[in-house]
Design a protein around this motif. Structure first.
Motif, mmCIF file in Angstrom:
data_model
loop_
_atom_site.group_PDB
_atom_site.id
_atom_site.type_symbol
_atom_site.label_atom_id
_atom_site.label_comp_id
_atom_site.label_asym_id
_atom_site.label_seq_id
_atom_site.Cartn_x
_atom_site.Cartn_y
_atom_site.Cartn_z
ATOM 1 N N ARG A 61 65.345 44.518 48.589
ATOM 2 C CA ARG A 61 64.078 44.721 47.885
ATOM 3 C C ARG A 61 63.693 43.413 47.195
ATOM 4 N NH1 ARG A 61 60.061 48.406 48.260
ATOM 5 N NH2 ARG A 61 59.020 48.786 46.294
ATOM 6 N N LEU A 62 62.541 42.864 47.562
ATOM 7 C CA LEU A 62 62.036 41.650 46.934
ATOM 8 C C LEU A 62 60.855 42.025 46.047
ATOM 9 C CD1 LEU A 62 62.104 39.055 49.861
ATOM 10 C CD2 LEU A 62 63.857 39.579 48.177
ATOM 11 N N ILE A 63 60.822 41.451 44.858
ATOM 12 C CA ILE A 63 59.764 41.770 43.902
ATOM 13 C C ILE A 63 59.026 40.493 43.546
ATOM 14 C CG2 ILE A 63 59.255 42.698 41.620
ATOM 15 C CD1 ILE A 63 61.858 44.342 41.898
ATOM 16 N N GLY A 64 57.746 40.475 43.880
ATOM 17 C CA GLY A 64 56.875 39.355 43.539
ATOM 18 C C GLY A 64 55.930 39.750 42.425
ATOM 19 N N ARG A 65 54.936 38.918 42.183
ATOM 20 C CA ARG A 65 54.002 39.175 41.101
ATOM 21 C C ARG A 65 53.057 40.340 41.425
ATOM 22 N NH1 ARG A 65 49.531 34.952 39.394
ATOM 23 N NH2 ARG A 65 48.609 35.974 41.155
ATOM 24 N N SER A 83 52.511 35.627 44.573
ATOM 25 C CA SER A 83 53.829 35.234 45.038
ATOM 26 C C SER A 83 53.944 35.709 46.481
ATOM 27 C CB SER A 83 54.913 35.846 44.157
ATOM 28 O OG SER A 83 54.715 37.218 44.013
ATOM 29 N N ARG A 84 54.821 35.076 47.247
ATOM 30 C CA ARG A 84 54.989 35.426 48.654
ATOM 31 C C ARG A 84 56.425 35.853 48.864
ATOM 32 N NH1 ARG A 84 53.294 30.748 52.496
ATOM 33 N NH2 ARG A 84 54.927 29.713 51.305
ATOM 34 N N LEU A 85 56.623 37.026 49.455
ATOM 35 C CA LEU A 85 57.958 37.518 49.763
ATOM 36 C C LEU A 85 58.375 36.930 51.104
ATOM 37 C CD1 LEU A 85 57.462 41.266 48.792
ATOM 38 C CD2 LEU A 85 58.027 39.325 47.326
ATOM 39 N N VAL A 86 59.536 36.301 51.147
ATOM 40 C CA VAL A 86 60.021 35.646 52.363
ATOM 41 C C VAL A 86 61.342 36.290 52.756
ATOM 42 C CG1 VAL A 86 60.675 33.464 53.440
ATOM 43 C CG2 VAL A 86 58.905 33.494 51.663
ATOM 44 N N PHE A 87 61.324 37.026 53.862
ATOM 45 C CA PHE A 87 62.526 37.687 54.367
ATOM 46 C C PHE A 87 63.130 36.827 55.472
ATOM 47 C CE2 PHE A 87 59.889 41.111 52.727
ATOM 48 C CZ PHE A 87 60.790 41.851 51.998
ATOM 49 N N ASP A 88 64.379 36.421 55.285
ATOM 50 C CA ASP A 88 65.097 35.686 56.323
ATOM 51 C C ASP A 88 65.684 36.701 57.294
ATOM 52 O OD1 ASP A 88 64.569 33.162 55.158
ATOM 53 O OD2 ASP A 88 66.183 33.500 53.720
ATOM 54 N N VAL A 89 65.330 36.567 58.574
ATOM 55 C CA VAL A 89 65.742 37.562 59.571
ATOM 56 C C VAL A 89 66.377 36.883 60.782
ATOM 57 C CG1 VAL A 89 63.987 39.227 58.879
ATOM 58 C CG2 VAL A 89 63.453 37.592 60.660
ATOM 59 N N LEU A 109 61.917 44.938 53.790
ATOM 60 C CA LEU A 109 61.755 44.892 55.243
ATOM 61 C C LEU A 109 62.702 45.929 55.827
ATOM 62 C CD1 LEU A 109 60.609 43.638 57.822
ATOM 63 C CD2 LEU A 109 62.376 41.886 57.650
ATOM 64 N N THR A 110 62.144 46.993 56.415
ATOM 65 C CA THR A 110 62.963 48.114 56.871
ATOM 66 C C THR A 110 63.310 48.063 58.350
ATOM 67 O OG1 THR A 110 60.963 49.448 57.176
ATOM 68 C CG2 THR A 110 62.115 49.639 55.063
ATOM 69 N N GLY A 111 62.604 47.265 59.134
ATOM 70 C CA GLY A 111 62.946 47.221 60.549
ATOM 71 C C GLY A 111 62.114 46.233 61.335
ATOM 72 N N ILE A 112 62.684 45.809 62.465
ATOM 73 C CA ILE A 112 61.993 44.927 63.400
ATOM 74 C C ILE A 112 62.168 45.536 64.786
ATOM 75 C CG2 ILE A 112 61.792 42.600 64.340
ATOM 76 C CD1 ILE A 112 63.409 41.648 61.871
ATOM 77 N N THR A 113 61.068 45.702 65.496
ATOM 78 C CA THR A 113 61.105 46.223 66.853
ATOM 79 C C THR A 113 60.564 45.155 67.791
ATOM 80 O OG1 THR A 113 60.722 48.462 66.031
ATOM 81 C CG2 THR A 113 60.338 48.083 68.375
ATOM 82 N N ILE A 114 61.317 44.876 68.860
ATOM 83 C CA ILE A 114 60.892 43.926 69.881
ATOM 84 C C ILE A 114 60.502 44.743 71.116
ATOM 85 C CG2 ILE A 114 61.557 41.966 71.328
ATOM 86 C CD1 ILE A 114 61.554 41.299 68.331
ATOM 87 N N THR A 115 59.310 44.473 71.651
ATOM 88 C CA THR A 115 58.821 45.228 72.798
ATOM 89 C C THR A 115 57.996 44.332 73.712
ATOM 90 O OG1 THR A 115 57.638 47.231 73.473
ATOM 91 C CG2 THR A 115 56.744 46.023 71.596
ATOM 92 N N ASP A 116 57.794 44.813 74.942
ATOM 93 C CA ASP A 116 56.967 44.080 75.902
ATOM 94 C C ASP A 116 55.517 44.513 75.849
ATOM 95 O OD1 ASP A 116 59.108 42.552 76.970
ATOM 96 O OD2 ASP A 116 59.754 44.307 78.115
ATOM 97 N N VAL A 148 59.524 34.137 46.996
ATOM 98 C CA VAL A 148 60.643 34.959 46.542
ATOM 99 C C VAL A 148 61.443 35.269 47.802
ATOM 100 C CG1 VAL A 148 61.342 37.108 45.443
ATOM 101 C CG2 VAL A 148 59.250 35.948 44.683
ATOM 102 N N ARG A 149 62.662 34.738 47.913
ATOM 103 C CA ARG A 149 63.428 34.825 49.164
ATOM 104 C C ARG A 149 64.475 35.931 49.124
ATOM 105 N NH1 ARG A 149 61.886 30.576 52.188
ATOM 106 N NH2 ARG A 149 63.370 31.047 53.815
#
Length: 183
Positions: free
Chosen positions: A45-49, A162-168, A55-62, A38-39
């Motif tokens: 909001r993605l709804i699978g079975r 089902s698999r939720l697939v978030f394009d980021v 996906l509310t956020g992405i944090t990049i860190t060292d 489910v893309r």
């Protein structure tokens, strides 16, 4: 050669061709066991079975600092030339009471979750919305300019769900020098 022999060989040839066509167009076992994707995009909001998530956020860190309440916090740093990508989601399960199962696909590379236990993983409870961290991945710095797919399932065995697939776009992620978690 009689017409009966010609007919027999003709029927045989047609059957062989039909068998080859059927075999070449069968769905193989791997395709039957793959989850249904489910893309969507970050924030959608993605709804699978079995799971619904945003996906509310992405944090990049060292580095990630795990504080366990003692005087010695554990520091986990990414390898030289690599960074940690931490994904936050808001999820609700329908039936599973498992942790989320996640991976990150960048180009042809698939990255599994790293540092389990340091960054607290999101525990699913059927019918109860949860917010938290669904995956921490160590990825090369060069991948930050790439598009990626963050994949989430609500069970330990993705083939049953089902698999939720978030394009980021990783370049748009929040960048901080270190992230600290208290356990």
């Amino acid at each position: 050669m009689t017409w009966r022999r010609v007919l027999n060989w003709g029927v045989f040839a047609v059957l062989v061709v039909c068998a080859i066509l059927v075999r070449n167009h069968q769905i193989d076992k791997v395709e039957l066991q793959e989850p249904i994707d489910v893309r969507g995009a970050e924030g959608q909001r993605l709804i699978g079975r079995n799971i619904a998530a945003t996906l509310t956020g992405i944090t990049i860190t060292d580095s990630v600092i795990g504080d366990y309440g003692d005087d010695h916090p554990e520091i986990y740093a990414a390898h030289n030339g690599w960074v940690l990508a931490i994904f936050s989601i808001d999820a609700q399960s329908t039936v599973s009471d498992d942790k989320t199962n996640t991976d990150l696909v960048i180009a042809e590379n698939t990255y599994g979750t790293r540092y389990m236990g340091i960054v607290p993983e999101l525990q699913l409870t059927p019918g109860i919305p949860n917010q938290g961290y669904a995956g921490t991945f160590e990825i090369p710095v060069s991948a930050l300019q790439s598009r990626a797919s963050f994949r989430v399932t609500g069970s330990g065995n993705p083939s049953r769900d089902s698999r939720l697939v978030f394009d980021v776009t990783l370049a748009n992620a929040q960048r901080v020098p270190a992230v600290s978690y208290t356990h």
